[in-house]
Design a protein around this motif. Structure first.
Motif, mmCIF file in Angstrom:
data_model
loop_
_atom_site.group_PDB
_atom_site.id
_atom_site.type_symbol
_atom_site.label_atom_id
_atom_site.label_comp_id
_atom_site.label_asym_id
_atom_site.label_seq_id
_atom_site.Cartn_x
_atom_site.Cartn_y
_atom_site.Cartn_z
ATOM 1 N N TRP A 360 0.862 -1.175 0.000
ATOM 2 C CA TRP A 360 0.000 0.000 0.000
ATOM 3 C C TRP A 360 0.897 1.222 0.000
ATOM 4 O O TRP A 360 1.846 1.307 0.794
ATOM 5 N N ILE A 361 0.629 2.138 -0.922
ATOM 6 C CA ILE A 361 1.472 3.331 -1.059
ATOM 7 C C ILE A 361 0.700 4.529 -0.515
ATOM 8 O O ILE A 361 -0.365 4.892 -1.026
ATOM 9 N N GLY A 362 1.222 5.141 0.550
ATOM 10 C CA GLY A 362 0.669 6.393 1.074
ATOM 11 C C GLY A 362 -0.492 6.207 2.037
ATOM 12 O O GLY A 362 -0.664 5.151 2.650
ATOM 13 N N ARG A 363 -1.279 7.277 2.132
ATOM 14 C CA ARG A 363 -2.364 7.315 3.099
ATOM 15 C C ARG A 363 -3.480 6.344 2.701
ATOM 16 O O ARG A 363 -3.577 5.947 1.543
ATOM 17 N N PRO A 364 -4.365 6.021 3.649
ATOM 18 C CA PRO A 364 -5.456 5.098 3.305
ATOM 19 C C PRO A 364 -6.422 5.719 2.303
ATOM 20 O O PRO A 364 -6.502 6.947 2.173
ATOM 21 N N ALA A 365 -7.150 4.872 1.637
ATOM 22 C CA ALA A 365 -8.257 5.330 0.800
ATOM 23 C C ALA A 365 -9.409 5.753 1.715
ATOM 24 O O ALA A 365 -9.404 5.471 2.909
ATOM 25 N N SER A 366 -10.395 6.428 1.143
ATOM 26 C CA SER A 366 -11.585 6.793 1.927
ATOM 27 C C SER A 366 -12.359 5.532 2.274
ATOM 28 O O SER A 366 -12.398 4.592 1.483
ATOM 29 N N PRO A 367 -13.014 5.511 3.444
ATOM 30 C CA PRO A 367 -13.850 4.352 3.761
ATOM 31 C C PRO A 367 -14.929 4.155 2.696
ATOM 32 O O PRO A 367 -15.396 5.119 2.077
ATOM 33 N N SER A 368 -15.285 2.911 2.476
ATOM 34 C CA SER A 368 -16.217 2.601 1.396
ATOM 35 C C SER A 368 -17.640 3.037 1.700
ATOM 36 O O SER A 368 -18.434 3.225 0.790
ATOM 37 N N ALA A 389 -11.559 1.090 4.963
ATOM 38 C CA ALA A 389 -10.707 2.007 4.213
ATOM 39 C C ALA A 389 -9.438 1.244 3.841
ATOM 40 O O ALA A 389 -8.683 0.825 4.729
ATOM 41 N N GLN A 390 -9.220 1.013 2.547
ATOM 42 C CA GLN A 390 -8.031 0.263 2.134
ATOM 43 C C GLN A 390 -6.770 0.957 2.626
ATOM 44 O O GLN A 390 -6.663 2.184 2.559
ATOM 45 N N GLY A 391 -5.848 0.174 3.109
ATOM 46 C CA GLY A 391 -4.577 0.713 3.584
ATOM 47 C C GLY A 391 -4.613 1.227 5.009
ATOM 48 O O GLY A 391 -3.593 1.657 5.534
ATOM 49 N N ALA A 392 -5.785 1.179 5.658
ATOM 50 C CA ALA A 392 -5.897 1.715 7.020
ATOM 51 C C ALA A 392 -5.459 0.679 8.045
ATOM 52 O O ALA A 392 -5.700 -0.514 7.887
ATOM 53 N N THR A 393 -4.830 1.149 9.099
ATOM 54 C CA THR A 393 -4.520 0.288 10.235
ATOM 55 C C THR A 393 -5.409 0.637 11.425
ATOM 56 O O THR A 393 -5.530 -0.143 12.361
ATOM 57 N N SER A 394 -6.018 1.864 11.413
ATOM 58 C CA SER A 394 -7.018 2.230 12.418
ATOM 59 C C SER A 394 -7.920 3.290 11.784
ATOM 60 O O SER A 394 -7.781 3.586 10.586
ATOM 61 N N TYR A 395 -8.830 3.844 12.606
ATOM 62 C CA TYR A 395 -9.811 4.796 12.072
ATOM 63 C C TYR A 395 -9.897 6.009 12.974
ATOM 64 O O TYR A 395 -9.495 5.978 14.145
ATOM 65 N N LYS A 396 -10.429 7.088 12.422
ATOM 66 C CA LYS A 396 -10.600 8.341 13.158
ATOM 67 C C LYS A 396 -11.985 8.899 12.831
ATOM 68 O O LYS A 396 -12.446 8.772 11.691
ATOM 69 N N TRP A 397 -12.647 9.510 13.841
ATOM 70 C CA TRP A 397 -13.994 10.063 13.647
ATOM 71 C C TRP A 397 -14.006 11.554 13.984
ATOM 72 O O TRP A 397 -13.361 11.978 14.953
ATOM 73 N N TYR A 398 -14.771 12.301 13.203
ATOM 74 C CA TYR A 398 -15.118 13.692 13.550
ATOM 75 C C TYR A 398 -16.633 13.735 13.725
ATOM 76 O O TYR A 398 -17.382 13.081 12.977
ATOM 77 N N LEU A 399 -17.085 14.541 14.715
ATOM 78 C CA LEU A 399 -18.519 14.693 14.969
ATOM 79 C C LEU A 399 -18.911 16.159 14.755
ATOM 80 O O LEU A 399 -18.028 17.017 14.615
#
Ligand SMILES: [Zn+2]
Length: 469
Positions: A360-368, A389-399
């Motif tokens: 995987w090259i670079g930042r993750p893709a957007s979640p599907s 999200a392809q390439g993600a190892t964890s996730y982050k949320w904004y509210l």
């Protein structure tokens, strides 16, 4: 009076006996031992002596066949081949979890031909056998070819009323597999549909690539108490015990000397033996490629190999091709985000094979996707679920802003807050008074990827407390 009818009754009796023998045959491989020994010619003492010198047992499972000899039940050798084996290096052969000194060299695709005279059942068994090897990711890949002339190993059909199930013409020679394997259609045909068909095919391929019988040291283990051979011996061909496998025989191994007509996929020890002998070349390195240098290495490359590598997509990388077992990859920008591959090409003795790993090259893709309520009650606990999200190892949320990233459940909260799951795809929030955006993003060591976004409207009618689905 009875004697007068003996002749006629004798014919009837013999017919019945024949049927019983054939039936019994399919249940046990040992019942026709005497039948075999009576049927075929004596093997000259001179040949026996040569075979023993080459490390083969000659006290059982030895018979004349065509222009050579069947040795140790299912290995076919001409006199020339026996002579060649005597000359080959080594100090004694062994079996399955034992291999000969003669192995197939390189990382390559072995083209295997299956005689079209075999019907659908046997063709399926053939594919099953090749699949068992290919599932292990060995440096040898087995592919079916319809052209016998271009094959590395050819399975041919023959018919013989005997105990002989099939045979391989010995072990690898000059780094190539033994070329010819034959299966007896007396046993292996669509009508018989023998449960051990795939196992026998895999077994004969095992010989062709250098494996000896697992129970070479004690064939009674698989052949039964009638078997007089206690030890096939080692001899000049090499009986090299494979690290990590049992020294003694193993029930269920695909390289037992005799078949009990059951299906025997590779045991754990079989896999260890195959991996130790023909383990695939492995690529090590962090498969996440950011803007810093990331070093990959191709391991276990046979001596004398020529190695090149190529990574895709090349336009996202600082360097995308090179020579040798070390590849250094770097994303050409901190904003890139893409799946890719790193492929090594190994060439040895004119044979070429490829070994690839996904990167995987670079930042993750957007979640599907993003699921959850878009209309929520003020103060309610609400669940949201982000897609992968392809390439993600964890996730982050904004509210909806402003929000508290580590909130507790309270009545009439002053703002939105994350209650749990803020680093995963499954997040529970408490709804504040204001409308806004719920967003989820993938995160990896290269950075945070693009967001999946949902507009959320807060109603004041509900009041706090309940969880909305
Ligand atoms: Zn065998």
């Amino acid at each position: 009076m009875k004697r007068k009818t003996t002749h006629l009754k004798g014919i009837v009796f013999n017919a019945i006996l024949l049927i019983i023998l054939l039936f019994t045959y399919s249940c046990s491989e040992n019942v026709e031992e005497v039948y075999i020994q009576e049927e075929f010619g004596e093997v000259p003492e001179e040949i026996k002596a040569k075979l023993e010198k080459a490390g083969f047992d000659t006290s059982e499972g030895l018979r004349t066949f065509r222009d050579g000899y069947i040795v140790e039940t299912d290995i076919f050798l001409t006199e020339e081949k026996i002579d060649a084996l005597i000359l080959s290096e080594g100090d004694g052969p062994t079996s399955e979890h034992y291999r000969t000194n003669n192995l197939v060299e390189g990382c390559r695709t072995i083209q295997v031909f299956m005689d079209p005279d075999f019907g659908d059942f046997m063709q399926d068994a053939f594919d099953e056998a090749l699949g068992r090897y290919n599932a292990l990711g060995l440096r040898l890949t087995f592919a079916r070819t319809l052209n016998e002339n271009n094959s590395d190993i050819a399975f041919d059909a023959f018919f013989e009323r005997s105990r002989l199930l099939g045979f391989s013409d010995g072990f690898p020679v000059g780094g190539d597999p033994a070329e010819n394997i034959a299966l007896n259609t007396f046993h292996y045909n669509d009508a018989a549909a023998r449960p051990d068909a795939a196992t026998t095919i895999a077994h004969e391929i095992g010989h062709a690539i250098g494996f000896r019988h697992t129970d070479f040291m004690n064939r009674v283990f698989s052949c039964g108490a009638n078997e007089t051979v206690v030890n096939e011996g080692a001899g000049n061909d090499g009986a090299n015990h494979i690290n990590g496998t049992p020294v003694g025989p193993e029930a269920g191994s695909w390289m037992l000397a005799c078949s009990n007509n059951t299906n025997r996929p590779f045991t754990n020890n079989d896999r260890i033996a195959l991996n130790d002998t023909y383990g695939g070349l492995t690529i090590t390195g962090n498969t996440l490629v950011c803007t810093g240098n990331n070093t990959f290495t191709l391991n276990d490359v046979p001596a004398g190999s020529v190695v090149t590598w190529q990574a895709t997509p090349g336009n996202l990388l600082v360097q995308s091709t090179g020579n040798g077992v070390t590849a250094v990859l770097s994303a050409n920008s901190s904003s890139v985000s893409s799946s890719g591959t790193l492929t090594y090409t190994v060439t040895l003795n004119g044979e070429t094979c490829n070994i690839s790993t996904n990167i995987w090259i670079g930042r993750p893709a957007s979640p599907s996707s993003l699921f959850g309520p878009s209309l929520v009650s003020y103060g309610a606990l609400v669940n949201y679920r982000g897609g992968i999200a392809q390439g993600a190892t964890s996730y982050k949320w904004y509210l909806p802003y402003p929000y508290n990233p580590n909130a507790s459940v309270v009545v009439d909260p002053s703002r939105w807050g994350i209650i749990s799951g803020g680093n995963s795809r499954y997040m529970t929030a408490i709804a504040g008074p204001n409308n806004g955006l719920v967003q989820v993003m993938g995160v990896n060591a290269c950075g945070t990827g693009g967001a999946k976004i949902m507009n959320v409207t807060v109603t004041t009618s509900g009041g706090g407390g309940g969880i909305m689905p």
